[in-house]
Design a protein around this motif. Structure first.
Motif, PDB file in Angstrom:
ATOM      1  N   SER A   1      -5.329  13.914  39.795  1.00 18.33           N
ATOM      2  CA  SER A   1      -6.762  13.766  40.564  1.00 18.33           C
ATOM      3  C   SER A   1      -6.895  12.520  40.881  1.00 18.33           C
ATOM      4  O   SER A   1      -7.476  12.076  42.056  1.00 18.33           O
ATOM      5  CB  SER A   1      -7.791  14.243  39.547  1.00 18.33           C
ATOM      6  OG  SER A   1      -7.517  15.750  39.590  1.00 18.33           O
TER       7      SER A   1
ATOM      8  N   GLU B   1      -1.677  18.582  43.248  1.00 23.00           N
ATOM      9  CA  GLU B   1      -2.986  18.312  43.496  1.00 23.00           C
ATOM     10  C   GLU B   1      -3.177  18.736  45.125  1.00 23.00           C
ATOM     11  O   GLU B   1      -2.377  18.382  45.720  1.00 23.00           O
ATOM     12  CB  GLU B   1      -3.441  16.919  43.220  1.00 23.00           C
ATOM     13  CG  GLU B   1      -4.914  16.540  43.427  1.00 23.00           C
ATOM     14  CD  GLU B   1      -5.622  16.652  41.913  1.00 23.00           C
ATOM     15  OE1 GLU B   1      -4.865  16.866  41.077  1.00 23.00           O
ATOM     16  OE2 GLU B   1      -6.712  16.757  41.921  1.00 23.00           O
TER      17      GLU B   1
ATOM     18  N   LEU C   1     -11.813  26.777  50.994  1.00 23.12           N
ATOM     19  CA  LEU C   1     -11.048  26.641  49.742  1.00 23.12           C
ATOM     20  C   LEU C   1     -10.516  27.962  49.381  1.00 23.12           C
ATOM     21  O   LEU C   1      -9.510  28.034  49.321  1.00 23.12           O
ATOM     22  CB  LEU C   1     -12.213  26.098  48.750  1.00 23.12           C
ATOM     23  CG  LEU C   1     -11.851  26.383  47.215  1.00 23.12           C
ATOM     24  CD1 LEU C   1     -10.650  25.666  46.899  1.00 23.12           C
ATOM     25  CD2 LEU C   1     -12.887  25.902  46.280  1.00 23.12           C
TER      26      LEU C   1
ATOM     27  N   LEU D   1      -6.531  28.755  49.453  1.00 22.33           N
ATOM     28  CA  LEU D   1      -5.755  29.074  48.324  1.00 22.33           C
ATOM     29  C   LEU D   1      -5.474  30.405  48.392  1.00 22.33           C
ATOM     30  O   LEU D   1      -4.297  30.830  47.799  1.00 22.33           O
ATOM     31  CB  LEU D   1      -6.617  28.779  46.992  1.00 22.33           C
ATOM     32  CG  LEU D   1      -6.980  27.096  46.530  1.00 22.33           C
ATOM     33  CD1 LEU D   1      -7.847  27.113  45.624  1.00 22.33           C
ATOM     34  CD2 LEU D   1      -5.483  26.467  46.572  1.00 22.33           C
TER      35      LEU D   1
ATOM     36  N   THR E   1     -15.816  18.142  40.556  1.00 19.34           N
ATOM     37  CA  THR E   1     -15.809  19.022  41.749  1.00 19.34           C
ATOM     38  C   THR E   1     -17.446  19.673  41.204  1.00 19.34           C
ATOM     39  O   THR E   1     -17.763  20.084  39.974  1.00 19.34           O
ATOM     40  CB  THR E   1     -14.867  20.042  41.659  1.00 19.34           C
ATOM     41  OG1 THR E   1     -14.541  20.427  40.437  1.00 19.34           O
ATOM     42  CG2 THR E   1     -13.566  19.655  42.557  1.00 19.34           C
TER      43      THR E   1
ATOM     44  N   SER F   1     -17.484  24.189  40.623  1.00 20.35           N
ATOM     45  CA  SER F   1     -16.003  23.927  40.073  1.00 20.35           C
ATOM     46  C   SER F   1     -15.734  25.696  40.113  1.00 20.35           C
ATOM     47  O   SER F   1     -16.402  26.424  39.517  1.00 20.35           O
ATOM     48  CB  SER F   1     -15.785  23.453  38.977  1.00 20.35           C
ATOM     49  OG  SER F   1     -15.950  22.330  39.013  1.00 20.35           O
TER      50      SER F   1
ATOM     51  N   CYS G   1     -10.058  24.213  40.643  1.00 23.44           N
ATOM     52  CA  CYS G   1     -10.687  23.745  41.962  1.00 23.44           C
ATOM     53  C   CYS G   1     -12.064  23.593  42.389  1.00 23.44           C
ATOM     54  O   CYS G   1     -12.782  24.155  41.062  1.00 23.44           O
ATOM     55  CB  CYS G   1     -10.102  24.908  43.147  1.00 23.44           C
ATOM     56  SG  CYS G   1     -10.726  26.566  42.704  1.00 23.44           S
TER      57      CYS G   1
ATOM     58  N   PHE H   1     -13.000  19.988  49.802  1.00 21.30           N
ATOM     59  CA  PHE H   1     -12.384  20.640  48.362  1.00 21.30           C
ATOM     60  C   PHE H   1     -11.422  20.041  47.828  1.00 21.30           C
ATOM     61  O   PHE H   1     -10.377  19.588  48.515  1.00 21.30           O
ATOM     62  CB  PHE H   1     -12.413  22.347  48.545  1.00 21.30           C
ATOM     63  CG  PHE H   1     -11.152  22.740  49.427  1.00 21.30           C
ATOM     64  CD1 PHE H   1      -9.851  22.717  49.132  1.00 21.30           C
ATOM     65  CD2 PHE H   1     -11.629  22.879  50.798  1.00 21.30           C
ATOM     66  CE1 PHE H   1      -8.879  23.069  49.816  1.00 21.30           C
ATOM     67  CE2 PHE H   1     -10.336  23.484  51.943  1.00 21.30           C
ATOM     68  CZ  PHE H   1      -9.222  23.236  51.292  1.00 21.30           C
TER      69      PHE H   1
ATOM     70  N   PHE I   1      -8.067  20.808  44.518  1.00 20.01           N
ATOM     71  CA  PHE I   1      -7.486  21.755  43.631  1.00 20.01           C
ATOM     72  C   PHE I   1      -6.383  21.075  42.856  1.00 20.01           C
ATOM     73  O   PHE I   1      -5.772  20.168  43.200  1.00 20.01           O
ATOM     74  CB  PHE I   1      -7.122  23.170  44.238  1.00 20.01           C
ATOM     75  CG  PHE I   1      -6.110  22.952  45.218  1.00 20.01           C
ATOM     76  CD1 PHE I   1      -4.657  22.947  45.020  1.00 20.01           C
ATOM     77  CD2 PHE I   1      -6.396  22.593  46.508  1.00 20.01           C
ATOM     78  CE1 PHE I   1      -3.698  22.690  46.013  1.00 20.01           C
ATOM     79  CE2 PHE I   1      -5.340  22.406  47.493  1.00 20.01           C
ATOM     80  CZ  PHE I   1      -4.222  22.289  47.372  1.00 20.01           C
TER      81      PHE I   1
END
Ligand code: PHE
Length: 387
Positions: free
Chosen positions: A216, A256, A269, A273, A297, A300, A329, A353, A355
């Motif tokens: 991150s 990431e 998001l 995903l 986030t 989350s 995420c 967003f 993740f």
């Protein structure tokens, strides 16, 4: 053709000369061999028990030697027997390497003249190279299974227009924690089992170095360099203070992701995903999102995929729940954007967003491996199964 001379002088010098003569005669005969039949005659001439050259040496040199020289002659004759036998046998093997003046020129099959040697003025008849012999096998390396999974994940996001980013593994407290909205001394830091670099007490806390505990920090590093919009995937190594066991490793991997633009929503998001999981595991896989917490986030979520082994019916791998937890995420917390406000990340205008997933775990699932250990032990017997 060599004949064994009678010796009248048993001095070490004379013996040296006699041995050298014999060996050079041996080499000359070897050079003249052209066929298997030649070799058989040659072998019998040198090794036959009855009247072979070696037997003659024994009889004419050793038996005739005067008492004081017997020991020395005996040793030389023994040594010669070994050398001659080796040389003769070596010629038999079709893959035997042949040396001409110490240069390896090929294997025993027939005879030819090597142009380079001829050019140098030496005409030598040397054995032909048999190109029908099996070659030397040099195993070709393959990608480590974890790297393979990381590359697959990255490819799925590249196809959606994401760029690839990287950042340092030795990171500052600022990037790993502070700018990701982990306040100093916040208990959320404890969940990361951080490995710190020693001897930095003199530095301000935010400059202290550590081994990054997640990928991150590269979110912030990338946003500092590039204004929005942004879509990026970040594969890399991360470290935590965990001993190696079936489900933990002090070194592991993450991929990431970060997408920032105007009007990015939680739907984006989920859609992104869900698509990525179907691309990785097959179109029948389902996803679901559970509330979770990360400081960077808000809201989350933890994302789960329907078990890729039982299709959701329940099995040992999914602990009979039908679902497997795969990644963390959420929507980028406005506090994170505040750290890069100067580069155009105004949280009243943009949203995003992020993740993070663990390719090691995904590799376990994909390849049906029992525990993480073999991924990090470097045992080729395990790794070559992925060749
Ligand atoms: N960095 C988090 C972790 O290592 C995962 C994560 C990444 C969660 C991005 C949310 C968004 O646990």
């Amino acid at each position: 053709m060599y004949t064994v001379p009678k010796l009248d002088n048993y001095s070490p010098d004379a013996l040296d000369r006699a041995v050298a003569d014999l060996l050079s005669a041996l080499d000359n005969e070897i050079a003249a061999l052209h066929s298997e039949a030649d070799w058989k005659t040659f072998r019998d001439r040198w090794l036959a028990r009855k009247n072979g050259v070696l037997t003659q040496i024994n009889d004419t040199w050793l038996k005739a030697a005067p008492g004081p020289a017997k020991r020395d002659v005996g040793q030389r004759v023994n040594d010669l027997r070994q050398r001659v036998t080796d040389r003769v046998e070596q010629q038999k093997r079709p893959d035997a390497t042949i040396h001409v003046s110490g240069v390896q020129v090929g294997s025993f099959v027939g005879s030819m003249t090597m142009p380079a040697l001829r050019a140098s003025g030496t005409i030598v008849s040397i054995p032909r190279l048999d190109i029908s012999l099996p070659g030397i096998q040099r195993p070709i390396g393959v990608k480590h299974p974890v790297l393979r999974v990381m590359d697959e994940i990255v490819a799925v996001f590249k196809a959606m227009g994401y760029s690839v980013g990287e950042g340092p593994e030795v990171e500052t407290d600022y990037y790993n924690f502070e700018s990701l909205n982990f306040p100093p001394n916040h208990p959320a830091r404890d969940t990361q089992d951080t490995l710190f670099i020693a001897g930095q007490e003199g530095k301000p806390p935010r400059d202290r170095l550590l081994l990054r505990t997640h990928t991150s920090p590269v979110q912030i590093r990338t946003m500092e360099k590039h204004p929005p919009p942004l879509r990026i995937v970040i594969p890399g190594k991360v470290h935590r203070n965990d001993p190696l066991d079936a489900t933990h490793s002090p070194l592991f991997h993450q991929v990431e992701g970060l997408a920032v633009d105007t009007n990015i929503t939680f739907c984006d998001l989920k859609g992104t995903l869900d698509h990525a999981m179907k691309a990785l595991f097959g179109s029948s896989v389902k996803t679901r999102f559970y509330p979770s917490f990360f400081p960077f986030t808000e809201p989350s979520a933890d994302m789960q995929v329907s078990c890729i082994f039982c299709g959701g019916k329940g099995c040992r791998t999914c602990k009979f729940s039908g679902w497997i937890e795969l990644l963390g995420c959420g929507m980028v917390d406005p506090n994170v954007f505040d750290f890069v406000k100067d580069n155009g990340y105004d949280s009243s205008k943009i949203s995003g967003f992020a993740f993070g997933m663990g390719p090691d775990r995904i590799a376990l699932l994909k390849y049906g491996v029992e525990g993480l250990q073999p991924f990090f032990e470097g045992d080729v017997r395990f790794l070559e199964q992925f060749a």
